[in-house]
Design a protein around this motif. Sequence first.
Motif, mmCIF file in Angstrom:
data_model
loop_
_atom_site.group_PDB
_atom_site.id
_atom_site.type_symbol
_atom_site.label_atom_id
_atom_site.label_comp_id
_atom_site.label_asym_id
_atom_site.label_seq_id
_atom_site.Cartn_x
_atom_site.Cartn_y
_atom_site.Cartn_z
ATOM 1 N N GLY A 165 -0.314 5.583 10.783
ATOM 2 C CA GLY A 165 -1.286 4.734 11.453
ATOM 3 C C GLY A 165 -0.749 3.376 11.832
ATOM 4 N N GLY A 166 0.508 3.313 12.243
ATOM 5 C CA GLY A 166 1.112 2.050 12.625
ATOM 6 C C GLY A 166 1.772 1.290 11.498
ATOM 7 N N LEU A 167 1.645 1.789 10.250
ATOM 8 C CA LEU A 167 2.264 1.148 9.089
ATOM 9 C C LEU A 167 3.572 1.854 8.748
ATOM 10 C CD1 LEU A 167 -0.699 0.504 6.615
ATOM 11 C CD2 LEU A 167 0.814 -1.214 7.579
ATOM 12 N N ASP A 168 4.673 1.132 8.823
ATOM 13 C CA ASP A 168 5.955 1.683 8.395
ATOM 14 C C ASP A 168 6.042 1.652 6.877
ATOM 15 O OD1 ASP A 168 6.754 2.099 10.998
ATOM 16 O OD2 ASP A 168 7.842 0.198 11.137
ATOM 17 N N MET A 169 6.539 2.761 6.294
ATOM 18 C CA MET A 169 6.663 2.870 4.843
ATOM 19 C C MET A 169 7.975 3.536 4.481
ATOM 20 S SD MET A 169 2.864 3.945 3.527
ATOM 21 C CE MET A 169 1.383 3.134 4.142
ATOM 22 N N THR A 226 4.717 13.195 -2.582
ATOM 23 C CA THR A 226 5.803 12.331 -2.144
ATOM 24 C C THR A 226 5.193 10.973 -1.802
ATOM 25 O OG1 THR A 226 7.018 14.213 -1.248
ATOM 26 C CG2 THR A 226 7.676 12.029 -0.492
ATOM 27 N N VAL A 227 5.758 9.923 -2.373
ATOM 28 C CA VAL A 227 5.162 8.593 -2.293
ATOM 29 C C VAL A 227 5.896 7.744 -1.261
ATOM 30 C CG1 VAL A 227 4.531 6.511 -3.569
ATOM 31 C CG2 VAL A 227 4.544 8.746 -4.729
ATOM 32 N N TYR A 228 5.131 7.189 -0.318
ATOM 33 C CA TYR A 228 5.649 6.250 0.682
ATOM 34 C C TYR A 228 4.985 4.897 0.461
ATOM 35 C CZ TYR A 228 7.433 10.395 3.071
ATOM 36 O OH TYR A 228 8.102 11.559 3.370
ATOM 37 N N ASN A 229 5.789 3.819 0.560
ATOM 38 C CA ASN A 229 5.352 2.494 0.150
ATOM 39 C C ASN A 229 5.722 1.461 1.222
ATOM 40 O OD1 ASN A 229 5.636 -0.162 -1.221
ATOM 41 N ND2 ASN A 229 5.122 1.004 -3.055
ATOM 42 N N THR A 230 4.814 0.535 1.487
ATOM 43 C CA THR A 230 5.048 -0.471 2.536
ATOM 44 C C THR A 230 5.985 -1.584 2.103
ATOM 45 O OG1 THR A 230 3.164 -1.847 1.848
ATOM 46 C CG2 THR A 230 2.740 -0.127 3.503
ATOM 47 N N PHE A 231 6.230 -1.735 0.785
ATOM 48 C CA PHE A 231 6.961 -2.909 0.310
ATOM 49 C C PHE A 231 8.368 -2.943 0.897
ATOM 50 C CE2 PHE A 231 9.584 -5.356 -2.621
ATOM 51 C CZ PHE A 231 8.878 -6.545 -2.607
ATOM 52 N N GLY A 232 8.749 -4.110 1.338
ATOM 53 C CA GLY A 232 10.051 -4.292 1.963
ATOM 54 C C GLY A 232 10.011 -4.184 3.470
ATOM 55 N N LEU A 233 8.910 -3.624 3.998
ATOM 56 C CA LEU A 233 8.769 -3.490 5.447
ATOM 57 C C LEU A 233 7.623 -4.325 5.992
ATOM 58 C CD1 LEU A 233 9.321 0.364 5.850
ATOM 59 C CD2 LEU A 233 10.995 -1.463 6.132
ATOM 60 N N ASN A 234 6.526 -4.426 5.235
ATOM 61 C CA ASN A 234 5.379 -5.221 5.654
ATOM 62 C C ASN A 234 4.503 -5.460 4.427
ATOM 63 O OD1 ASN A 234 3.169 -3.004 5.582
ATOM 64 N ND2 ASN A 234 4.767 -2.110 6.889
ATOM 65 N N ASP A 235 3.463 -6.285 4.568
ATOM 66 C CA ASP A 235 2.596 -6.597 3.425
ATOM 67 C C ASP A 235 1.279 -5.839 3.489
ATOM 68 O OD1 ASP A 235 1.388 -7.905 5.492
ATOM 69 O OD2 ASP A 235 1.266 -9.862 4.505
ATOM 70 N N CYS A 236 1.324 -4.639 4.092
ATOM 71 C CA CYS A 236 0.137 -3.783 4.165
ATOM 72 C C CYS A 236 -1.045 -4.537 4.780
ATOM 73 C CB CYS A 236 -0.217 -3.275 2.764
ATOM 74 S SG CYS A 236 -1.576 -2.092 2.690
ATOM 75 N N GLY A 258 0.842 -1.190 0.000
ATOM 76 C CA GLY A 258 0.000 0.000 0.000
ATOM 77 C C GLY A 258 0.874 1.236 0.000
ATOM 78 N N GLU A 259 0.297 2.351 -0.420
ATOM 79 C CA GLU A 259 1.037 3.605 -0.489
ATOM 80 C C GLU A 259 0.246 4.740 0.143
ATOM 81 O OE1 GLU A 259 3.715 3.196 -4.554
ATOM 82 O OE2 GLU A 259 1.744 4.161 -4.687
ATOM 83 N N VAL A 260 0.978 5.670 0.712
ATOM 84 C CA VAL A 260 0.434 6.965 1.117
ATOM 85 C C VAL A 260 1.167 8.027 0.312
ATOM 86 C CG1 VAL A 260 0.270 8.658 2.972
ATOM 87 C CG2 VAL A 260 -0.273 6.261 3.428
ATOM 88 N N LEU A 261 0.412 8.921 -0.310
ATOM 89 C CA LEU A 261 0.971 10.040 -1.051
ATOM 90 C C LEU A 261 0.673 11.320 -0.283
ATOM 91 C CD1 LEU A 261 0.357 7.727 -3.211
ATOM 92 C CD2 LEU A 261 0.388 9.570 -4.897
ATOM 93 N N LEU A 262 1.713 12.038 0.102
ATOM 94 C CA LEU A 262 1.559 13.325 0.768
ATOM 95 C C LEU A 262 1.698 14.417 -0.284
ATOM 96 C CD1 LEU A 262 3.614 12.785 4.047
ATOM 97 C CD2 LEU A 262 1.158 12.485 3.682
ATOM 98 N N VAL A 263 0.656 15.224 -0.431
ATOM 99 C CA VAL A 263 0.573 16.181 -1.534
ATOM 100 C C VAL A 263 0.880 17.591 -1.059
ATOM 101 C CG1 VAL A 263 -0.916 17.116 -3.355
ATOM 102 C CG2 VAL A 263 -1.180 14.728 -2.629
ATOM 103 N N SER A 264 1.708 18.275 -1.814
ATOM 104 C CA SER A 264 1.939 19.701 -1.629
ATOM 105 C C SER A 264 1.568 20.393 -2.937
ATOM 106 C CB SER A 264 3.403 19.988 -1.275
ATOM 107 O OG SER A 264 4.266 19.526 -2.295
#
Length: 205
Positions: free
Chosen positions: A86-90, A27-37, A12-18
Amino acid sequence: MAPTQMRGKRYGEVLLVSVGPDGPQATVYNTFGLNDCPPELWSRLDAEVLAKDHGAAAALLNGPRYWLMDSIEKDMGTQPEVATFGGLDMLRQATVNLTSMNPAPYLPNTVNRNAVFVFEAGKPVFELLAPDGNRWVMQTWSQVVDAALAYDDLPGLAARLRLPEGWHYQPRTLDEELRIDTSSQAAQVLQDDLTNSYSLLAENT
């Protein structure tokens, strides 16, 4: 860094928009490599709360998604940036110049990701063929619109997509390895109306 055996892996991804003079950028943050969302954490994410907590104009939730390439070649540096939502490392992975705050399907966005996506010979790929001759290769399938969409559904997706006039969707099996190299140039990425994502296959790839 070359993550392998990626095909079918969930993230999963979170995009923080400016918003700047050239329009919205995420700016794109992605869970891959840290957890399976994990669903129990992803389902609790609140975009408005995340935007406020991180000082962003908006936050966009992009997932869950599943990779379609078999490996990625990417230099993450010695200390990749990690953020927690929210507890998800990305991991911070890319920046995207958005066409709008709510990008429409079949319109490309510019993504600075500095990576090579590798699709192995003998494996299927799923493509959009545009009237201008451009070929777009699906890089991830999405459960944002259809929570039940699965890998086995992708070969028949043409019957479900509302393609623009002159566009075509096709599956094909690769005779040789396919590399989409955007390690030194920006990628062009678009989504279909089910929010599956595609990378432009440039002539030099």
